[in-house]
Design a protein around this motif. Structure first.
Motif, short mmCIF file in Angstrom:
data_model
loop_
_atom_site.label_atom_id
_atom_site.label_comp_id
_atom_site.label_asym_id
_atom_site.label_seq_id
_atom_site.Cartn_x
_atom_site.Cartn_y
_atom_site.Cartn_z
N LEU A 4 39.79 -26.41 -8.18
CA LEU A 4 40.61 -25.80 -9.24
C LEU A 4 39.97 -26.05 -10.61
O LEU A 4 39.89 -25.15 -11.45
N ARG A 61 47.65 -22.41 -12.23
CA ARG A 61 47.81 -22.52 -10.77
C ARG A 61 49.29 -22.47 -10.41
O ARG A 61 49.73 -21.71 -9.53
N ALA A 62 50.10 -23.27 -11.10
CA ALA A 62 51.54 -23.33 -10.81
C ALA A 62 52.23 -22.00 -11.15
O ALA A 62 53.14 -21.55 -10.43
N GLU A 105 44.66 -32.65 -8.35
CA GLU A 105 44.61 -31.30 -7.78
C GLU A 105 43.30 -31.18 -7.01
O GLU A 105 42.42 -32.04 -7.13
N LEU A 148 50.93 -18.99 -11.04
CA LEU A 148 50.63 -18.01 -9.99
C LEU A 148 51.32 -18.38 -8.68
O LEU A 148 51.95 -17.54 -8.03
N GLU A 149 51.26 -19.64 -8.33
CA GLU A 149 51.79 -20.07 -7.03
C GLU A 149 53.31 -19.92 -6.94
O GLU A 149 53.85 -19.62 -5.89
N ASN A 150 54.00 -20.10 -8.06
CA ASN A 150 55.46 -20.05 -8.04
C ASN A 150 56.05 -18.71 -8.50
O ASN A 150 57.23 -18.63 -8.83
N GLY A 156 44.33 -14.70 -9.68
CA GLY A 156 45.55 -13.96 -10.03
C GLY A 156 45.22 -12.62 -10.67
O GLY A 156 44.05 -12.28 -10.85
#
Ligand code: ATP
Ligand code: MG
Length: 421
Positions: free
Chosen positions: A50, A89-90, A46, A92-94, A296
């Motif tokens: 991050l 991260r995933a 990543e 929030l991103e998805n 987030g």
């Protein structure tokens, strides 16, 4: 020419050890199903930023242990040194925040930390990680700990020790920090060099120092649990009540900490006896401030990670029986090499019926083939002898009882057929 070796701190998991890994993976898989966690796979690398934010620049991981490189496009990337930052991260991103809470996710795979290698401590190791995101209820802290509990009891581990602590929240921690700093400052000359540096930046980490000089000072330090605000104290009491009501034994360990602001309230570890100094088989806790740090909305969360190498070491050390893997059901042998075309056909038909079957190669004597069948742990040997040649028949020998009977190929295949999913 120089002989190649696996890089320092990495290890090959050889076939003989695989049965322990399969056992752990099977237990993990069913644990995730029983507790209602869904699988999430993440990239192995990543953006470096991050982890700088999500693990924190004050930690050993970020300061000393990351495998960081610049890719050909000039971006700084890091091999993941843990799962949690990537999971959030995933999340929030998805857009997973719109799903019913808590969102319960599990991940499994390699983790990389540039550490000083020793037994149970590697530079590439494997973690099972679970996270429950979006819920503050202490019943969820209990659920996460009882998942760890069940994992170890399903693995049949003995002599485990659950350690718990509460490290408060941004409301109560600053007051505690002041007391902690004052305590260590008054003994500054007795601290190790690392701890002297940590004193201002991250005093919580002094509690966790493994040096003999610092330990006694840490033992006498003020305890986070004595400084909790009402909300944190109630949360901790409720969690302990759940643990008591389910008769799950634990020790409150005031030196158990996570050194960063976004770690809040509950922290816990599980130690296994007898696997050496690296005895923590799992570690976890709450991180109610993490999602915000990663850009987030405020989102509480809790999880734990278990190191698979240490679980495997514990299975082996405690001599816990695990199912054998890789043993063939049938070894196909021929008395005379001219039966080989029939043996090839028979082995093929057996495998098409789902039967683990091995074939004796190289036109060796029957005795040599039987020895090989034994070495490979075959349960039965199907021998095409003089009698059976051209008759679609075999002598079937039970390798443990050393008894033999004649069977047709059809009967043999029917008897050993294994249903496939
Ligand atoms: P430790 O105190 O042993 O360094 P940690 O606090 O760094 O552990 P976590 O970051 O909480 O560990 O990781 C969770 C689990 O991963 C640990 O409990 C341990 O089982 C495993 N683990 C951590 N570092 C290593 C490593 N270098 N090699 C093998 N397993 C590891
Ligand atoms: Mg560590």
């Amino acid at each position: 020419m120089k002989k190649f070796q696996s890089p320092k701190g990495t290890r090959d998991v050889l076939p003989a050890e695989q049965k322990y890994w399969r056992q752990v993976e099977q237990v993990l898989d069913s644990l995730a199903r029983i507790f209602g966690y869904e699988r999430l796979d993440l990239p192995v690398f990543e953006s470096t930023a991050l982890f700088q934010r999500g693990v924190g620049t004050g930690t050993d991981i970020v300061e000393k242990e990351m495998y960081t490189f610049t890719d050909k496009g000039g971006d700084s990337m890091t091999l993941r040194p843990e799962f949690t930052a990537g999971v959030i991260r995933a999340y929030l991103e998805n857009g997973m925040a719109s799903r019913p809470k808590p969102v319960k996710l599990w991940s499994y795979g390699p983790i990389f930390r540039y550490e000083r290698p020793q037994a149970g401590r590697y530079r590439q190791f494997t973690q099972f990680n679970i996270e429950a995101i979006g819920e503050m209820d202490p019943a969820l802290d209990f659920e996460i700990m009882s998942a760890a509990w069940q994992l170890f009891s399903d693995l049949k581990f003995r002599n485990l020790c659950f350690q718990i602590n509460s490290i408060g929240c941004p409301a109560c921690r600053p007051g505690y920090m002041e007391q902690l700093k004052a305590h260590f400052r008054s003994h500054e000359k007795d601290l190790c060099g690392d701890c002297r540096n940590r004193l201002e930046k991250n005093p919580l980490r002094l509690l966790d120092c493994k040096k003999e000089t610092c330990k006694p000072l840490a033992d006498r330090a003020p305890r986070a649990a004595d400084f909790l605000c009402k909300e944190c104290a109630d949360h901790f009491e409720t969690l302990k009540r759940y643990l008591d009501s389910m008769a799950m034994p634990y020790t409150v360990n005031p030196r158990l900490v996570r050194g960063l602001d976004y770690y809040t309230k509950t922290v816990f570890e599980v130690w296994a006896e007898g696997i050496g100094a690296q005895n923590a088989v799992c570690g976890g806790g709450r991180y109610d401030g993490l999602a915000e740090i990663l850009g987030g909305p405020p989102t509480p969360g809790i999880g734990f990670a278990a190191g698979i190498e240490r679980l495997v070491m514990t299975l082996m050390h405690q001599q816990i029986p695990v199912p054998e893997t890789g043993r063939p059901d049938v070894y196909v042998a021929c008395q005379d090499p001219k039966a080989m075309p029939e043996a090839v056909r028979l082995a093929t038909l057996l495998r098409q019926a789902g039967t683990p079957a091995v074939l004796g190669f190289g036109g060796r004597s029957l005795k040599a083939q039987l020895r090989e069948a034994d070495n490979r742990g075959a349960r039965f040997t199907a021998i095409i002898g003089e009698e059976e040649l051209g008759k679609q028949a075999v002598q079937v020998r039970d390798m443990t009882k050393a008894v033999q009977e004649q069977l047709s190929w059809t009967d043999l295949i029917t008897r050993f057929r294994r249903p496939r999913d």
